[in-house]
Design an enzyme around this catalytic site. Structure first.
Site, PDB file in Angstrom:
ATOM      1  N   HIS A   1     -27.723  30.340  27.129  1.00 31.43           N
ATOM      2  CA  HIS A   1     -27.381  29.932  25.762  1.00 31.43           C
ATOM      3  C   HIS A   1     -27.572  28.425  25.578  1.00 31.43           C
ATOM      4  O   HIS A   1     -27.377  27.654  26.497  1.00 31.43           O
ATOM      5  CB  HIS A   1     -25.931  30.289  25.445  1.00 31.43           C
ATOM      6  CG  HIS A   1     -25.640  31.757  25.545  1.00 31.43           C
ATOM      7  ND1 HIS A   1     -24.447  32.295  25.150  1.00 31.43           N
ATOM      8  CD2 HIS A   1     -26.386  32.800  25.986  1.00 31.43           C
ATOM      9  CE1 HIS A   1     -24.457  33.610  25.339  1.00 31.43           C
ATOM     10  NE2 HIS A   1     -25.624  33.944  25.861  1.00 31.43           N
TER      11      HIS A   1
ATOM     12  N   ASP B   1     -31.229  34.886  30.386  1.00 34.82           N
ATOM     13  CA  ASP B   1     -30.156  34.636  29.429  1.00 34.82           C
ATOM     14  C   ASP B   1     -29.499  33.277  29.661  1.00 34.82           C
ATOM     15  O   ASP B   1     -28.691  33.118  30.564  1.00 34.82           O
ATOM     16  CB  ASP B   1     -29.123  35.772  29.565  1.00 34.82           C
ATOM     17  CG  ASP B   1     -27.911  35.571  28.671  1.00 34.82           C
ATOM     18  OD1 ASP B   1     -27.974  34.715  27.765  1.00 34.82           O
ATOM     19  OD2 ASP B   1     -26.900  36.280  28.881  1.00 34.82           O
TER      20      ASP B   1
ATOM     21  N   HIS C   1     -21.455  44.956  26.948  1.00 32.77           N
ATOM     22  CA  HIS C   1     -22.835  44.969  27.434  1.00 32.77           C
ATOM     23  C   HIS C   1     -23.155  46.401  27.824  1.00 32.77           C
ATOM     24  O   HIS C   1     -22.377  47.023  28.554  1.00 32.77           O
ATOM     25  CB  HIS C   1     -22.989  44.030  28.629  1.00 32.77           C
ATOM     26  CG  HIS C   1     -22.705  42.593  28.277  1.00 32.77           C
ATOM     27  ND1 HIS C   1     -22.641  41.602  29.215  1.00 32.77           N
ATOM     28  CD2 HIS C   1     -22.477  41.999  27.073  1.00 32.77           C
ATOM     29  CE1 HIS C   1     -22.391  40.449  28.599  1.00 32.77           C
ATOM     30  NE2 HIS C   1     -22.282  40.664  27.311  1.00 32.77           N
TER      31      HIS C   1
ATOM     32  N   ARG D   1     -13.010  38.310  34.400  1.00 27.89           N
ATOM     33  CA  ARG D   1     -13.600  38.431  35.733  1.00 27.89           C
ATOM     34  C   ARG D   1     -12.705  39.196  36.702  1.00 27.89           C
ATOM     35  O   ARG D   1     -12.920  39.190  37.898  1.00 27.89           O
ATOM     36  CB  ARG D   1     -13.927  37.054  36.309  1.00 27.89           C
ATOM     37  CG  ARG D   1     -14.962  36.344  35.465  1.00 27.89           C
ATOM     38  CD  ARG D   1     -15.368  34.989  36.019  1.00 27.89           C
ATOM     39  NE  ARG D   1     -15.972  34.171  34.974  1.00 27.89           N
ATOM     40  CZ  ARG D   1     -17.210  34.307  34.528  1.00 27.89           C
ATOM     41  NH1 ARG D   1     -17.993  35.234  35.042  1.00 27.89           N
ATOM     42  NH2 ARG D   1     -17.677  33.530  33.572  1.00 27.89           N
TER      43      ARG D   1
ATOM     44  N   HIS E   1     -30.121  36.430  23.269  1.00 32.12           N
ATOM     45  CA  HIS E   1     -30.587  37.576  24.067  1.00 32.12           C
ATOM     46  C   HIS E   1     -31.814  38.242  23.429  1.00 32.12           C
ATOM     47  O   HIS E   1     -32.784  38.561  24.112  1.00 32.12           O
ATOM     48  CB  HIS E   1     -29.485  38.632  24.182  1.00 32.12           C
ATOM     49  CG  HIS E   1     -28.244  38.152  24.869  1.00 32.12           C
ATOM     50  ND1 HIS E   1     -27.100  38.903  24.928  1.00 32.12           N
ATOM     51  CD2 HIS E   1     -27.969  37.010  25.526  1.00 32.12           C
ATOM     52  CE1 HIS E   1     -26.169  38.237  25.591  1.00 32.12           C
ATOM     53  NE2 HIS E   1     -26.664  37.080  25.961  1.00 32.12           N
TER      54      HIS E   1
ATOM     55  N   ASP F   1     -27.103  39.572  19.501  1.00 34.50           N
ATOM     56  CA  ASP F   1     -27.028  38.226  20.075  1.00 34.50           C
ATOM     57  C   ASP F   1     -28.387  37.569  19.890  1.00 34.50           C
ATOM     58  O   ASP F   1     -29.397  38.056  20.407  1.00 34.50           O
ATOM     59  CB  ASP F   1     -26.636  38.320  21.556  1.00 34.50           C
ATOM     60  CG  ASP F   1     -26.427  36.951  22.200  1.00 34.50           C
ATOM     61  OD1 ASP F   1     -27.328  36.089  22.081  1.00 34.50           O
ATOM     62  OD2 ASP F   1     -25.378  36.747  22.833  1.00 34.50           O
TER      63      ASP F   1
ATOM     64  N   GLU G   1     -24.096  45.380  22.752  1.00 29.87           N
ATOM     65  CA  GLU G   1     -24.726  44.077  22.539  1.00 29.87           C
ATOM     66  C   GLU G   1     -26.198  44.128  22.950  1.00 29.87           C
ATOM     67  O   GLU G   1     -26.542  44.684  23.992  1.00 29.87           O
ATOM     68  CB  GLU G   1     -23.989  42.996  23.347  1.00 29.87           C
ATOM     69  CG  GLU G   1     -24.553  41.604  23.101  1.00 29.87           C
ATOM     70  CD  GLU G   1     -23.683  40.474  23.656  1.00 29.87           C
ATOM     71  OE1 GLU G   1     -22.560  40.744  24.119  1.00 29.87           O
ATOM     72  OE2 GLU G   1     -24.152  39.324  23.612  1.00 29.87           O
TER      73      GLU G   1
ATOM     74  N   HIS H   1     -23.826  37.378  17.578  1.00 31.51           N
ATOM     75  CA  HIS H   1     -23.544  36.231  18.437  1.00 31.51           C
ATOM     76  C   HIS H   1     -24.622  35.208  18.112  1.00 31.51           C
ATOM     77  O   HIS H   1     -25.810  35.494  18.267  1.00 31.51           O
ATOM     78  CB  HIS H   1     -23.616  36.617  19.922  1.00 31.51           C
ATOM     79  CG  HIS H   1     -22.428  37.389  20.391  1.00 31.51           C
ATOM     80  ND1 HIS H   1     -22.392  38.034  21.608  1.00 31.51           N
ATOM     81  CD2 HIS H   1     -21.216  37.603  19.802  1.00 31.51           C
ATOM     82  CE1 HIS H   1     -21.204  38.617  21.747  1.00 31.51           C
ATOM     83  NE2 HIS H   1     -20.483  38.378  20.671  1.00 31.51           N
TER      84      HIS H   1
ATOM     85  N   HIS I   1     -14.420  40.692  23.268  1.00 35.90           N
ATOM     86  CA  HIS I   1     -15.536  40.921  24.184  1.00 35.90           C
ATOM     87  C   HIS I   1     -14.975  41.548  25.451  1.00 35.90           C
ATOM     88  O   HIS I   1     -13.953  41.121  25.957  1.00 35.90           O
ATOM     89  CB  HIS I   1     -16.247  39.605  24.498  1.00 35.90           C
ATOM     90  CG  HIS I   1     -17.596  39.797  25.131  1.00 35.90           C
ATOM     91  ND1 HIS I   1     -17.753  40.351  26.384  1.00 35.90           N
ATOM     92  CD2 HIS I   1     -18.841  39.543  24.677  1.00 35.90           C
ATOM     93  CE1 HIS I   1     -19.047  40.420  26.669  1.00 35.90           C
ATOM     94  NE2 HIS I   1     -19.736  39.936  25.647  1.00 35.90           N
TER      95      HIS I   1
ATOM     96  N   GLU J   1     -21.405  31.353  20.952  1.00 39.96           N
ATOM     97  CA  GLU J   1     -21.080  31.376  22.392  1.00 39.96           C
ATOM     98  C   GLU J   1     -21.907  30.278  23.065  1.00 39.96           C
ATOM     99  O   GLU J   1     -22.483  30.469  24.120  1.00 39.96           O
ATOM    100  CB  GLU J   1     -21.440  32.723  23.009  1.00 39.96           C
ATOM    101  CG  GLU J   1     -20.698  33.925  22.463  1.00 39.96           C
ATOM    102  CD  GLU J   1     -21.242  35.242  23.005  1.00 39.96           C
ATOM    103  OE1 GLU J   1     -22.482  35.398  23.087  1.00 39.96           O
ATOM    104  OE2 GLU J   1     -20.428  36.097  23.379  1.00 39.96           O
TER     105      GLU J   1
ATOM    106  N   TYR K   1     -16.686  41.260  32.012  1.00 42.89           N
ATOM    107  CA  TYR K   1     -18.033  41.198  32.576  1.00 42.89           C
ATOM    108  C   TYR K   1     -18.247  42.195  33.718  1.00 42.89           C
ATOM    109  O   TYR K   1     -19.370  42.435  34.152  1.00 42.89           O
ATOM    110  CB  TYR K   1     -18.318  39.784  33.102  1.00 42.89           C
ATOM    111  CG  TYR K   1     -18.470  38.748  32.015  1.00 42.89           C
ATOM    112  CD1 TYR K   1     -19.002  39.092  30.776  1.00 42.89           C
ATOM    113  CD2 TYR K   1     -18.093  37.425  32.229  1.00 42.89           C
ATOM    114  CE1 TYR K   1     -19.150  38.149  29.779  1.00 42.89           C
ATOM    115  CE2 TYR K   1     -18.239  36.468  31.224  1.00 42.89           C
ATOM    116  CZ  TYR K   1     -18.771  36.835  30.007  1.00 42.89           C
ATOM    117  OH  TYR K   1     -18.922  35.905  29.017  1.00 42.89           O
TER     118      TYR K   1
END
Ligand code: ZN
Ligand code: MN
Ligand code: MN
Length: 280
Positions: free
Chosen positions: A230, A228, A107, A37, A181, A178, A144, A215, A67, A260, A70
């Protein structure tokens, strides 16, 4: 069965990923190589990278996936934030190279209102720029699949193939599938027929040889929700059957399959045990 694993924390040192992975029974782990982040991270010390590689060599964890942050948006409509994203991605690649990690999941990007077509072109342009500015060819960038939340690009297989077709050095790209997703974006693989149809489609549009990482997440939201969220394996709208097909699919026998799911390390352990119980 692929290489089953989970996204683990690197707090206390990046090499700690291995003992965390081992403790919950992972054959593969996914990590962030820096705070996901924040834009800035102190550069990776040579010593840190060496420690990471030695720990890995002595670990039962076979594969490591990184990964990306973000914050990165390779489809950003404005020049300055786009360049910031591109430079952050170059840094991610350099870190992966130093750590000896070959797969970097990212992403694709968000068009922020400009529309899919321009967004897809921008991502391809960003990737061409990135590949022109680093020769770390050992690091493969994995687009992804997304749920299509907001203005996220990548919720149709065609988006990913169109991006790849417009990148010159396609050998440096692959795909991370994923399950949450892809289901949330509208692909239904909950029955044997659906499963076959979705992966036939993937083969037609992208090519299964490009699928390098899964994923594994169940979904808190229903098919085609474009939201989205999970969920733990078997507890969401996807359900256990789809995961049964996946872990028993011989085509994916050596593909890392990374959880995840929510709930932390104990939950990962339960999810991994459940997935292993499905293997015939
Ligand atoms: Zn992701
Ligand atoms: Mn994911
Ligand atoms: Mn997600």
């Amino acid at each position: 069965m692929g290489l089953l694993g989970a996204h683990v924390s690197v707090s206390g040192g990046i090499e700690k990923a291995f003992e965390r992975g081992e403790a919950i029974g992972c054959d593969a782990v996914q990590i962030f190589s820096k705070n996901q982040r924040q834009w800035k991270a102190p550069p990776l010390e040579e010593q840190t990278a060496e420690k990471f590689k030695t720990t890995r060599a002595n670990s039962s964890v076979k594969e490591v996936v990184i990964h990306d942050s973000y914050l990165i948006n390779l489809a950003h409509p404005e020049k300055e934030p786009l360049l910031k994203s591109i430079n952050a991605m170059l840094d991610e690649i350099q870190r992966a190279e130093l750590l000896g990690v070959r797969y970097l999941v990212f992403h694709p990007g968000s068009h922020l209102g400009r529309g899919l077509k321009i967004g897809i072109d921008t991502i391809a342009g960003s990737l061409n720029y990135i590949f022109d500015h680093t020769d770390s060819e050992n690091v493969i960038l994995l687009l992804e699949t997304t749920a299509g939340q907001g203005t996220n690009i990548g919720f149709r297989f065609e988006h990913l193939s169109e991006i790849m077709e417009n990148v010159k050095q396609q050998n440096r790209l692959g795909v991370c599938f994923d399950t949450a997703h892809t289901f949330e974006s509208g692909y239904d693989f909950r029955t044997q027929e659906g499963y076959t149809r979705v992966f036939d489609k993937f083969e037609d549009v992208i090519g299964l040889d490009r699928l390098k990482v899964f994923h594994l997440n169940d979904s808190k939201t229903d098919l085609a929700s474009r939201v989205d969220r999970h969920e733990n394996i078997g507890s969401g709208f996807i359900g256990l059957n789809a995961f049964d097909y996946l872990v028993n699919d011989k085509r994916f026998g050596s593909v890392p399959m990374i959880l995840e799911t929510p709930g932390g390390e104990n939950k990962f352990k339960e999810n991994l045990a459940l997935l292993r119980s499905l293997v015939k």
